[in-house]
Design a protein around this motif. Sequence first.
Motif, PDB file in Angstrom:
ATOM      1  N   MET A   1       0.845  -1.179   0.000  1.00 39.03           N
ATOM      2  CA  MET A   1       0.000   0.000   0.000  1.00 39.03           C
ATOM      3  C   MET A   1       0.891   1.243   0.000  1.00 39.03           C
ATOM      4  O   MET A   1       1.875   1.307   0.715  1.00 39.03           O
ATOM      5  CB  MET A   1      -0.910  -0.004   1.222  1.00 39.03           C
ATOM      6  N   ILE A   2       0.530   2.220  -0.771  1.00 42.45           N
ATOM      7  CA  ILE A   2       1.299   3.449  -0.884  1.00 42.45           C
ATOM      8  C   ILE A   2       0.735   4.467   0.098  1.00 42.45           C
ATOM      9  O   ILE A   2      -0.465   4.698   0.154  1.00 42.45           O
ATOM     10  CB  ILE A   2       1.250   3.995  -2.320  1.00 42.45           C
ATOM     11  N   GLU A   3       1.621   5.058   0.861  1.00 42.52           N
ATOM     12  CA  GLU A   3       1.222   6.060   1.848  1.00 42.52           C
ATOM     13  C   GLU A   3       1.314   7.454   1.249  1.00 42.52           C
ATOM     14  O   GLU A   3       1.951   7.666   0.225  1.00 42.52           O
ATOM     15  CB  GLU A   3       2.144   5.966   3.075  1.00 42.52           C
ATOM     16  N   GLN A   4       0.705   8.402   1.929  1.00 44.90           N
ATOM     17  CA  GLN A   4       0.847   9.796   1.530  1.00 44.90           C
ATOM     18  C   GLN A   4       2.305  10.212   1.654  1.00 44.90           C
ATOM     19  O   GLN A   4       3.059   9.660   2.449  1.00 44.90           O
ATOM     20  CB  GLN A   4      -0.031  10.693   2.415  1.00 44.90           C
ATOM     21  N   ARG A   5       2.694  11.171   0.893  1.00 47.56           N
ATOM     22  CA  ARG A   5       4.071  11.665   0.905  1.00 47.56           C
ATOM     23  C   ARG A   5       4.362  12.333   2.245  1.00 47.56           C
ATOM     24  O   ARG A   5       3.570  13.103   2.761  1.00 47.56           O
ATOM     25  CB  ARG A   5       4.253  12.683  -0.229  1.00 47.56           C
ATOM     26  N   ASN A   6       5.536  12.008   2.806  1.00 44.16           N
ATOM     27  CA  ASN A   6       5.949  12.694   4.025  1.00 44.16           C
ATOM     28  C   ASN A   6       6.827  13.878   3.649  1.00 44.16           C
ATOM     29  O   ASN A   6       7.323  13.976   2.533  1.00 44.16           O
ATOM     30  CB  ASN A   6       6.638  11.743   5.012  1.00 44.16           C
ATOM     31  N   ASP A   7       7.029  14.795   4.577  1.00 48.41           N
ATOM     32  CA  ASP A   7       7.744  16.039   4.294  1.00 48.41           C
ATOM     33  C   ASP A   7       9.199  15.823   3.898  1.00 48.41           C
ATOM     34  O   ASP A   7       9.791  16.668   3.232  1.00 48.41           O
ATOM     35  CB  ASP A   7       7.673  16.974   5.502  1.00 48.41           C
ATOM     36  N   ASP A   8       9.785  14.714   4.314  1.00 47.14           N
ATOM     37  CA  ASP A   8      11.185  14.445   3.999  1.00 47.14           C
ATOM     38  C   ASP A   8      11.368  13.790   2.630  1.00 47.14           C
ATOM     39  O   ASP A   8      12.491  13.657   2.155  1.00 47.14           O
ATOM     40  CB  ASP A   8      11.803  13.532   5.064  1.00 47.14           C
TER      41      ASP A   8
ATOM     42  N   ALA B   1      -5.108  -4.768  -8.587  1.00 46.53           N
ATOM     43  CA  ALA B   1      -6.036  -3.636  -8.599  1.00 46.53           C
ATOM     44  C   ALA B   1      -5.957  -2.810  -7.317  1.00 46.53           C
ATOM     45  O   ALA B   1      -5.987  -1.576  -7.362  1.00 46.53           O
ATOM     46  CB  ALA B   1      -7.463  -4.117  -8.829  1.00 46.53           C
ATOM     47  N   GLU B   2      -5.848  -3.445  -6.169  1.00 47.57           N
ATOM     48  CA  GLU B   2      -5.786  -2.710  -4.900  1.00 47.57           C
ATOM     49  C   GLU B   2      -4.557  -1.818  -4.822  1.00 47.57           C
ATOM     50  O   GLU B   2      -4.610  -0.737  -4.244  1.00 47.57           O
ATOM     51  CB  GLU B   2      -5.824  -3.672  -3.707  1.00 47.57           C
ATOM     52  N   GLN B   3      -3.459  -2.256  -5.404  1.00 49.37           N
ATOM     53  CA  GLN B   3      -2.255  -1.424  -5.413  1.00 49.37           C
ATOM     54  C   GLN B   3      -2.432  -0.228  -6.352  1.00 49.37           C
ATOM     55  O   GLN B   3      -1.972   0.875  -6.057  1.00 49.37           O
ATOM     56  CB  GLN B   3      -1.034  -2.245  -5.793  1.00 49.37           C
ATOM     57  N   ARG B   4      -3.109  -0.438  -7.473  1.00 49.38           N
ATOM     58  CA  ARG B   4      -3.392   0.674  -8.373  1.00 49.38           C
ATOM     59  C   ARG B   4      -4.304   1.692  -7.691  1.00 49.38           C
ATOM     60  O   ARG B   4      -4.076   2.903  -7.765  1.00 49.38           O
ATOM     61  CB  ARG B   4      -4.007   0.170  -9.684  1.00 49.38           C
ATOM     62  N   LEU B   5      -5.329   1.201  -7.003  1.00 46.96           N
ATOM     63  CA  LEU B   5      -6.230   2.094  -6.262  1.00 46.96           C
ATOM     64  C   LEU B   5      -5.486   2.853  -5.175  1.00 46.96           C
ATOM     65  O   LEU B   5      -5.696   4.056  -4.985  1.00 46.96           O
ATOM     66  CB  LEU B   5      -7.369   1.286  -5.628  1.00 46.96           C
TER      67      LEU B   5
END
Length: 78
Positions: free
Chosen positions: A1-8, A27-31
């Motif tokens: 799962m891809i997380e939101q970008r962190n400041d660093d 598909a879940e990874q694309r989503l």
Amino acid sequence: MIEQRNDDQAPEEFLRSIQTGLESSIAEQRLSAIRALDNQKFSNVTILRILERLAINDKNKAVRQAANTALRSNTHRY
């Protein structure tokens, strides 16, 4: 799962991880990758082209819908 970008995290690094997720056979990874783009103020042409392809051709309806929604955001208008 891809997380939101962190400041660093550099934008280029974040977009590479998004691209990998968008090109996943799962598909879940694309989503997850599409959702991680929410609230971002940057993108690139490669991400835009992949989103366009997913919006039209993805086998998964949820991915197609999410890609269409992402394409309507100001971030992906070039």
